[in-house]
Design an enzyme around this catalytic site. Sequence first.
Site, PDB file in Angstrom:
ATOM      1  CE  LYS A   1      -4.975  -7.038  -4.653  1.00 15.61           C
ATOM      2  NZ  LYS A   1      -3.776  -6.155  -4.652  1.00 15.61           N
ATOM      3  CD  GLN A   2      -9.001  -4.421  -7.310  1.00 16.53           C
ATOM      4  OE1 GLN A   2      -7.964  -4.536  -6.675  1.00 16.53           O
ATOM      5  NE2 GLN A   2      -9.646  -3.272  -7.415  1.00 16.53           N
TER       6      GLN A   2
ATOM      7  CD1 TRP B   1      -7.250   2.692  -7.231  1.00 17.51           C
ATOM      8  CD2 TRP B   1      -8.836   2.541  -8.809  1.00 17.51           C
ATOM      9  NE1 TRP B   1      -7.687   1.382  -7.250  1.00 17.51           N
ATOM     10  CE2 TRP B   1      -8.659   1.257  -8.206  1.00 17.51           C
ATOM     11  CE3 TRP B   1      -9.764   2.668  -9.813  1.00 17.51           C
ATOM     12  CZ2 TRP B   1      -9.400   0.141  -8.602  1.00 17.51           C
ATOM     13  CZ3 TRP B   1     -10.505   1.552 -10.206  1.00 17.51           C
ATOM     14  CH2 TRP B   1     -10.322   0.316  -9.606  1.00 17.51           C
ATOM     15  CG  ASP B   2      -8.039   3.221  -2.889  1.00 19.22           C
ATOM     16  OD1 ASP B   2      -7.268   3.124  -3.856  1.00 19.22           O
ATOM     17  OD2 ASP B   2      -8.121   2.367  -1.994  1.00 19.22           O
TER      18      ASP B   2
ATOM     19  CD  GLU C   1      -3.193  -3.481  -7.670  1.00 22.06           C
ATOM     20  OE1 GLU C   1      -3.254  -2.252  -7.771  1.00 22.06           O
ATOM     21  OE2 GLU C   1      -3.102  -4.079  -6.570  1.00 22.06           O
TER      22      GLU C   1
END
Length: 989
Positions: free
Chosen positions: A818-819, A582-583, A721
């Site tokens: 995580k993000q 998806w980056d 994640e």
Amino acid sequence: MGSPPRATPSPDGSTFESIVFGWDGTAVCDRQADTSIIRSHVEALCAAGVNVFVISGTDLGEVDGQLAARPAGPGRLHLCTDRGSEVFEVDGAGARPIWCRTATADEEAALDRAADATVAVLSAKGLVCRVVSKGLNRRKVDLIPEQTWAGRPRSRTDALLVAVTKRLHAAGIADHAEVVALAADAAMDAGLVHPRVTSDGKHVEIGLTDTSDSVRWAAAWLADRGITGSLVLVAGAEFGPVGGAPGRDSMMMILELARSRVVSVGVEAAGVPAGVEHVGGGPDQLASLLHAQVTRRSQLRVPDIDDDPAWVLTLPEDEALVRVAEALGTLGNGWAALRASREEGGPETSPLFVANGVYTGSGPIQHLLEGPEWTQLMVPTGRPDRRLLDLRTGMLTRTSSRPTGLKSIRFLSVVRPWAIALRAEHEAADLGAGTAIADPDGGEKLDHGRPASVVIGRTGQDGAGGIVVATRDRDHVSGDVHVVERLGAWGADPRNPPVAATAIEQQAQVESIGFDQLAAEHRAAWARRWADATVTIDGDEQSQLAARFALFHLLAAAPDAGDAAVGARGMTGPAYGGHVFWDADVFVLPVLAAVQPAAARAMLEYRIRRLPAARAAAAGEGEAGARFPWESARDGTDVTPVSGTDARGREIEIRTGALEQHIVADVAWAASEYEAWTGDTEFLAGPGGELVAETARYWSSRIEVDSDGHGHLRGVIGPDEYHELVDDNAFTNVMARWNLRRAAQLAEHRGGAPDEVAHWRRMAERLVDGWDPGRGAYEQFAGYWDLEPLLVAKFADPPVAADVLLGADRVKGSQIIKQADVVMLHHLVPDELEPGSLAGDLAFYGPRTAHGSSLSPAIHAAVLARAGQPDRALELFRMAAELDFHDLTGTTAGGVHLATLGGLWQALAYGFLGLRPRAGVIRIDPHLPSAWHALTLSFRFGGYPVTVRADQDSVTVRCDEAMMVQIGGDAPVTCQPPEGNFSLGRSEP
């Protein structure tokens, strides 16, 4: 006054791409001078690809009549005449005008009044003067009778100049600078706006232009071709003052050429200005300088780059960071890429030449195929050097600390994507061509003996895709210097063995064009790329360099045709095997949609051509529509590994391939964002619309509706994640809801089936999204509020891999993430969220985000800026900028993080500038950090170039076509070309 003339080394040791020199006093002493040597050198330089500009205050007839050069190119000769009013291009057919400043009738009248006023003012001082000529855009006034000068040499330092100075003193005028000031005041009083007033000692001229105008035109012409700064040699004879007035050639020292090499061949009796090297010698010395450049070209000397700190990245020299430097310095043209490995190689290096979309292996072990290595040379090892990545021109250069040490330059052409070039020079005893094409690890090389001296290398397996490279070396030894030039061509095929004969044919074409012309057109192509991707940050040079570095790699990541497979590390290293995540869709594609739309379209084509595989994947799960894989490679099937090892070497299950399903909506979002930037409505009416519809069909069948009529997406992984197999991840659900609504909207416009459209809308309304009105925030997933309320500050400073530090089980049971997850929604689909929810989500999730993913800091920066916290946003922006620069995660050796780089641009555009392209309107709502004076971005909107500059209280929009803009909360207004100026909080079109 300046310092006395000083002897400095001649600039013979540099190779210039352009030479700008004055005519009178620099190239000739008088109108009878023999110019045959200058003419010969100018023609030879143009033939070698050097662009020459002759600057003169006189008219074309005098300069062209005396020089009489008729060059054949590819370098261009321009004559800039009539005090900056005209520019002529000269070739074998003669001179033709290409630029002219023509006075209007009102300006002509103002010039006449200004000249008469000057005569009146000076006559009142007791000077004998009169208007003697009416030239193009100027008027000339004699300070003393013309006949006094008859028969005198052209030098302005003779006894007659002394006599003129005495007359000035007798009139109470200090020097010629005061004459210029008096004339300028008189001209302005006469109604002339911005008069250009100069004096050569015997005359004073009042004009609309001076030589700086034509030099500025030349600088812009060169910059459009990537020729800037130290690539330009400027030569004159009078940079210092004469009689108190600025020297004639001082007007060539303009800001746009501030970093050029400036030399004076004149006397400079009154001193040499700062930045000018005084070599003396007059026209003979100019001829010597030109001859030196002709010689360097004939000897194939390695060209220079413009070592501009605003555009040049110095690669790390620490031996422990060799592979990091290789990744940072990767060159690419979208079709192929080359890591910045040293020519001598070595066990610590990781050389890599790859082609976009050409994979080897099968299933999860697919990776980008390593092509033949073509940059190896025989050079001494272990000697200190300096390697520079020139972001402006897409070239990598290497220089030694020793004057006679190794120097090399390489590039992959963006004009002819198959063309590759390398040139190196060194002491003859220490340089050899070596192996022109070497085997990569595990690769196969096939050498062919025909045609003679062309070396062929090919990698790949029989019956499968491969990469072929053909090169030929050219050697030149002059004195103690040995030059090796390697020109080649590559070819690739993702499914079949590439044909060597095609590479051989293309190599011959490359060789016929030649290194210098390849380099020139390559520079110009990069200049055109940057014209649509300018980024300037006033007040923060390091962040500006980081942003330009990001754009450089993004512009090099995807081709502008076909289908583009853009991996998480692009083509800059082996990490993730070149797999597409998806980056590509969420972080990279929006940037390219704004600055290189054709490449963004190629990225979407990658998804469209793999739609059949996505349909098959959905059907395999018993769902409708299309299910795009978490990791994709050659054919669009899922290549996500099912297991791996953690930081402690233990085998772990990898579940992202099965559960991280938000990729389905991410692909649809990318298609919609592309249309928003480009205005390409035909795309969403055609293949893009099908893509959005098929992804909506997947969600409509994937959603589980409970007895209360609520829709759920169970058993997923969101962007965070650290928490796997969760229900109703807010990011996944809201993106799916957006996907359904967008598909319904498009289907209505296309006349889609009413029943299906209604079903999509119902399913969108049923989906739960985790909004908690009591907390004023979204719950990241069902049950998240009940986890251990742990904050990152309790155990580390971000960025940190919390799962490694605390253990995966501890983190899974905590609120540490995580993000950006919920926060990411505010970046992608803010209109899908509850009004006012941004502040609550940032306040809650910010302290709980470890930024354990490289994708996270830049997105937080973008959202924080939009939330009115630009100074905090700048901290996260700099964290993201340093991630690869300083290898914060210890993983840059495997390739730069393209998502981070895309996030940096998005933080600038969507965050600090507050840009949002929507329905033909560009929204602008800047929030600049206090450390920044202004931010400027160039991009394309609706197919046209646009530049937006914002400072702390205003916005300027430059456009080629009328466009709709919305500033802050104001209503949309029309911005008319060339620009509109707006104050924040109110609009002034």
